[in-house]
Design a protein around this motif. Structure first.
Motif, mmCIF file in Angstrom:
data_model
loop_
_atom_site.group_PDB
_atom_site.id
_atom_site.type_symbol
_atom_site.label_atom_id
_atom_site.label_comp_id
_atom_site.label_asym_id
_atom_site.label_seq_id
_atom_site.Cartn_x
_atom_site.Cartn_y
_atom_site.Cartn_z
ATOM 1 N N ASP A 4 -0.259 -5.085 -10.521
ATOM 2 C CA ASP A 4 -0.685 -4.120 -9.517
ATOM 3 C C ASP A 4 0.427 -3.980 -8.475
ATOM 4 O OD1 ASP A 4 -0.956 -6.077 -7.576
ATOM 5 O OD2 ASP A 4 -3.091 -6.339 -7.943
ATOM 6 N N CYS A 5 0.214 -3.061 -7.519
ATOM 7 C CA CYS A 5 1.285 -2.693 -6.592
ATOM 8 C C CYS A 5 1.869 -3.905 -5.864
ATOM 9 C CB CYS A 5 0.759 -1.692 -5.565
ATOM 10 S SG CYS A 5 0.231 -0.157 -6.343
ATOM 11 N N LYS A 6 0.999 -4.794 -5.419
ATOM 12 C CA LYS A 6 1.470 -5.949 -4.653
ATOM 13 C C LYS A 6 2.435 -6.790 -5.465
ATOM 14 C CE LYS A 6 -2.928 -6.361 -2.402
ATOM 15 N NZ LYS A 6 -4.087 -7.228 -2.167
ATOM 16 N N GLU A 30 6.100 0.235 -16.797
ATOM 17 C CA GLU A 30 4.744 0.626 -17.186
ATOM 18 C C GLU A 30 3.915 0.982 -15.957
ATOM 19 O OE1 GLU A 30 2.270 -2.156 -19.548
ATOM 20 O OE2 GLU A 30 3.896 -1.919 -21.017
ATOM 21 N N HIS A 31 4.050 0.153 -14.923
ATOM 22 C CA HIS A 31 3.303 0.384 -13.700
ATOM 23 C C HIS A 31 3.778 1.667 -13.012
ATOM 24 C CE1 HIS A 31 1.016 -0.715 -10.071
ATOM 25 N NE2 HIS A 31 2.013 -0.132 -9.440
ATOM 26 N N LEU A 32 5.095 1.851 -12.970
ATOM 27 C CA LEU A 32 5.660 3.008 -12.273
ATOM 28 C C LEU A 32 5.215 4.320 -12.909
ATOM 29 C CD1 LEU A 32 9.279 1.705 -11.649
ATOM 30 C CD2 LEU A 32 7.541 2.120 -9.914
ATOM 31 N N HIS A 34 2.392 5.222 -13.917
ATOM 32 C CA HIS A 34 1.107 5.752 -13.464
ATOM 33 C C HIS A 34 0.848 5.505 -11.983
ATOM 34 C CE1 HIS A 34 -0.813 1.817 -13.334
ATOM 35 N NE2 HIS A 34 -0.157 1.542 -14.438
ATOM 36 N N CYS A 35 1.846 5.029 -11.246
ATOM 37 C CA CYS A 35 1.626 4.737 -9.834
ATOM 38 C C CYS A 35 2.579 5.539 -8.946
ATOM 39 C CB CYS A 35 1.783 3.255 -9.555
ATOM 40 S SG CYS A 35 1.429 2.861 -7.840
ATOM 41 N N GLU A 36 2.017 6.509 -8.214
ATOM 42 C CA GLU A 36 2.843 7.351 -7.352
ATOM 43 C C GLU A 36 3.390 6.581 -6.171
ATOM 44 O OE1 GLU A 36 0.899 10.924 -6.141
ATOM 45 O OE2 GLU A 36 0.214 11.330 -8.181
ATOM 46 N N ILE A 37 2.598 5.632 -5.669
ATOM 47 C CA ILE A 37 3.044 4.875 -4.488
ATOM 48 C C ILE A 37 4.310 4.100 -4.815
ATOM 49 C CG2 ILE A 37 2.455 3.008 -2.896
ATOM 50 C CD1 ILE A 37 -0.496 3.852 -3.241
ATOM 51 N N CYS A 38 4.272 3.362 -5.899
ATOM 52 C CA CYS A 38 5.431 2.546 -6.248
ATOM 53 C C CYS A 38 6.618 3.412 -6.666
ATOM 54 C CB CYS A 38 5.069 1.555 -7.345
ATOM 55 S SG CYS A 38 3.910 0.299 -6.768
ATOM 56 N N SER A 39 6.350 4.527 -7.331
ATOM 57 C CA SER A 39 7.441 5.436 -7.679
ATOM 58 C C SER A 39 8.118 5.963 -6.422
ATOM 59 C CB SER A 39 6.916 6.613 -8.501
ATOM 60 O OG SER A 39 6.379 6.143 -9.710
HETATM 61 ZN ZN ZN Z 1 1.883 0.698 -7.671
#
Ligand code: ZN
Length: 86
Positions: A4-6, A30-32, A34-39
């Motif tokens: 997860d993001c953390k 993989e996380h990036l 589907h995650c706009e915040i982390c991208s």
């Molecule tokens: Zn994230």
């Protein structure tokens, strides 16, 4: 391996520096996907690094670390309401 993001944030600078293991890299990518915040965080960190690496001196701007942590705290508060970043 699902992050997860953390769990992604501590790896972002290493990811950009390419010092993560292949397993970590794959999990992060993989996380990036589907995650706009982390991208968005990855993009902004990457842009700062490209800008600061543009000259002979490679140094993060003064206060960069503090601003990054403020930003992460703000994103964390948005991503997980009620869950303190500390
Ligand atoms: Zn994230």
């Amino acid at each position: 391996m699902r992050l997860d993001c953390k769990h992604v944030w501590p790896y972002i600078s290493d990811y950009i520096d390419d010092t993560v293991t292949p397993e970590e890299r794959r999990a992060i990518e993989e996380h990036l996907e589907h995650c706009e915040i982390c991208s968005a965080i990855l993009d902004s960190v990457h842009n700062i690094l490209v800008l600061t690496a543009d000259d002979r001196i490679f140094r993060l701007p003064l206060g960069y670390s503090e601003r990054m942590h403020e930003r992460i705290g703000a994103e964390l508060a948005k991503a997980a309401p009620g869950d303190s970043p500390e």
